[in-house]
Write a protein that holds these residues in place. Structure first.
Motif, short mmCIF file in Angstrom:
data_model
loop_
_atom_site.label_atom_id
_atom_site.label_comp_id
_atom_site.label_asym_id
_atom_site.label_seq_id
_atom_site.Cartn_x
_atom_site.Cartn_y
_atom_site.Cartn_z
N GLY A 1 0.80 -1.21 0.00
CA GLY A 1 0.00 0.00 0.00
C GLY A 1 0.84 1.27 0.00
N VAL A 2 1.87 1.31 0.85
CA VAL A 2 2.71 2.50 0.92
C VAL A 2 3.44 2.73 -0.39
CG1 VAL A 2 4.67 3.59 2.09
CG2 VAL A 2 2.97 2.34 3.41
N SER A 3 3.93 1.66 -1.01
CA SER A 3 4.67 1.81 -2.26
C SER A 3 3.77 2.17 -3.44
CB SER A 3 5.42 0.51 -2.57
OG SER A 3 4.51 -0.55 -2.80
N PRO B 1 -5.03 8.44 0.97
CA PRO B 1 -4.75 6.99 0.86
C PRO B 1 -3.64 6.53 1.80
CG PRO B 1 -5.05 7.93 -1.31
CD PRO B 1 -5.00 9.09 -0.35
N LEU B 2 -2.58 7.33 1.91
CA LEU B 2 -1.49 6.93 2.81
C LEU B 2 -1.91 7.04 4.27
CD1 LEU B 2 1.70 8.41 1.08
CD2 LEU B 2 1.08 6.00 1.41
N MET B 3 -2.78 7.97 4.59
CA MET B 3 -3.29 8.05 5.95
C MET B 3 -4.09 6.81 6.31
SD MET B 3 -2.43 10.79 7.70
CE MET B 3 -3.74 11.23 8.82
N VAL B 4 -4.87 6.31 5.35
CA VAL B 4 -5.64 5.08 5.59
C VAL B 4 -4.70 3.90 5.81
CG1 VAL B 4 -7.25 3.44 4.57
CG2 VAL B 4 -7.66 5.90 4.33
N VAL B 5 -3.67 3.78 4.97
CA VAL B 5 -2.70 2.70 5.12
C VAL B 5 -1.99 2.82 6.48
CG1 VAL B 5 -0.55 1.72 4.22
CG2 VAL B 5 -2.35 2.43 2.65
N GLY C 1 10.71 0.89 -3.60
CA GLY C 1 11.22 -0.47 -3.63
C GLY C 1 11.49 -1.02 -2.24
N MET C 2 11.92 -0.17 -1.32
CA MET C 2 12.18 -0.61 0.05
C MET C 2 10.88 -0.98 0.76
SD MET C 2 15.43 -0.71 0.50
CE MET C 2 15.64 -0.78 2.29
N PHE C 3 9.80 -0.27 0.45
CA PHE C 3 8.52 -0.63 1.06
C PHE C 3 7.98 -1.94 0.48
CE2 PHE C 3 8.64 3.95 2.06
CZ PHE C 3 8.39 3.88 3.42
N LEU C 4 8.32 -2.23 -0.77
CA LEU C 4 7.98 -3.55 -1.32
C LEU C 4 8.78 -4.64 -0.61
CD1 LEU C 4 7.71 -2.84 -5.16
CD2 LEU C 4 5.85 -3.36 -3.56
N LEU C 5 10.03 -4.34 -0.27
CA LEU C 5 10.83 -5.29 0.52
C LEU C 5 10.17 -5.55 1.87
CD1 LEU C 5 13.36 -6.97 1.11
CD2 LEU C 5 14.52 -4.85 1.78
N TYR C 6 9.60 -4.51 2.47
CA TYR C 6 8.87 -4.66 3.73
C TYR C 6 7.71 -5.65 3.57
CZ TYR C 6 6.21 -3.18 7.89
OH TYR C 6 5.53 -3.14 9.08
#
Length: 423
Positions: A97-99, A106-110, A185-190
């Protein structure tokens, strides 16, 4: 069949389930380590203000608190393994979601429904189940040692994660990849780490006390008053800590000293290493002076360091105080967890972990947004002063109210010092 409870004098044993819990803790700690530093950098890259960064931190803590409350009180009916699997799935969804989103709402919801952790420590939906399962592996002094190792693994992993926060800037500089894409990409790693955590949880075999005895009522019982009092005190500590969550501390260093992301990653790596090994020292100190005194006597000087940091005119002075604080400030983490698990009955442990963790998250929700507002007005570092002062008040109240409430192993030692009693 569930494992029988070990005796208070039994040594801590590295069972298969304990290893899985520690490996999951390591993966989560690594993810939290780089997320806490990259989250403000990512939001600033999107054009957000410091106030908005603080608002996101507040939202994540509020959502985390509500999820942790549900995990501790309602999740017992589902079983701890199912709860942990659901939480790890949510972790993977959070990274995706963040990525994927760049808009404010939307980011506040995530941030609200996800598992983002701006503090760099472990205050999350995973805690109630993990603490309850870990407490079954050891009793007495071995219990404190178990929680020290649990915290050690998490902190070392978070330190490595903080070091990994330099990867996006490195890739952007040497490969020509846009910084924003590297951060995403780092948030996808998360998210990938969340999948790995889920795989580990699927292999758990140990049942919790509530899982093994479904007729036993869940929630708090005879220890309710103690737990509520501790929850109120821990909330005061968290209110102060919310002013200096790692994301905002990094933001202050960015603003006050013009620190680069790579330099911040290196600094927070070493603070994480110092914090990690302080857990083992905390267990040894607790054996000598008790859990409550260990929490207070190590916390007070770390808060004084925090208050002194804004008065530093150079980066070297600020880093030195930050390192000293890191070596002291988290010694109360394994001792606090061990203490809570010790002064309640086994059936209350999951609920106690939740009830003492949730108010911490909720109390800390107001602090980051206030800290972001203060940092937007001035780079002096008023959030550090306010946070340190609140923490000192907490330490003094904890010592005054709980210095005579001993866990079983300390109570036994105190009885043995009385000549008229047999041990």
């Amino acid at each position: 069949m569930p494992n029988s409870s070990p005796s208070p004098d039994a040594p801590f044993r590295w069972s298969g389930d304990v290893r899985r819990l520690l490996c999951a803790k390591a993966l989560r700690g690594f993810g939290d380590g780089f997320v806490s530093l990259l989250l403000p950098a990512y939001l600033l890259e999107l054009g957000w203000t410091p106030f908005q960064v603080g608002l996101v931190a507040t939202t994540t803590l509020l959502g985390s608190g509500l999820l942790t409350l549900a995990a501790g009180l309602l999740g017992q009916r589902l079983g701890h393994q199912r709860l942990l699997l659901a939480a790890s799935t949510l972790m993977a969804a959070t990274g995706v979601g963040v990525s994927s989103f760049s808009g404010f709402w939307p980011l506040m919801v995530v941030a609200f429904v996800g598992t983002l952790n701006p503090s760099g420590g472990d205050t999350s939906v995973f805690l109630p189940a993990e603490h309850a399962l870990l407490a079954q592996s050891a009793e007495g002094k071995a219990r404190t040692a178990a929680f020290a190792r649990y915290s050690l693994v998490g902190s070392l992993s978070a330190a490595a994660g903080a070091l990994a926060a330099a990867v996006p800037a490195f890739l952007s500089r040497h490969s020509g990849l846009p910084l924003l894409a590297s951060l995403q990409g780092m948030f996808l790693l998360y998210a990938v780490l969340g999948i790995g955590v889920a795989i580990l949880y699927r292999g758990l075999r140990t049942q919790s006390v509530v899982d093994a005895n479904p007729q036993q009522p869940a929630g708090l019982g005879p220890s309710r008053r103690r737990v509520y009092t501790l929850a109120a005190l821990f909330s005061l500590d968290a209110l102060g800590g919310g002013f200096v969550v790692q994301s905002l501390l990094a933001l202050w260093l960015f603003q006050r000293f013009g620190l680069s992301l790579e330099a911040a990653a290196s600094i927070f790596f070493w603070t994480g290493v110092l914090t990690a090994f302080s857990y083992l020292v905390a267990a040894r100190i607790a054996d000598r002076i008790g859990l409550v005194r260990t929490m207070v006597y190590t916390h007070l000087p770390s808060s004084l360091c925090l208050i002194a940091m804004p008065f530093c005119t150079g980066l070297g002075c600020a880093i030195a105080l930050l390192l000293v604080r890191s070596a002291l400030s988290q010694m109360d983490v394994p001792t606090r967890s061990s203490y809570v698990m010790a002064i309640v009955t086994p059936a209350e442990r999951s609920a106690a972990a939740s009830v003492t963790s949730v108010p911490r998250s909720l109390a800390a929700t107001a602090s980051p947004v206030l800290a972001g507002y203060l940092l937007g007005l001035s780079s002096f570092g008023w959030p550090l002063v306010v946070g340190g002062a609140l923490k000192i008040v907490y330490d003094l109240l904890l010592l005054a109210m709980f210095r005579r409430v001993h866990p079983p192993e300390e109570d036994q030692v105190s009885r043995c010092t009385v000549p008229s009693r047999k041990c």
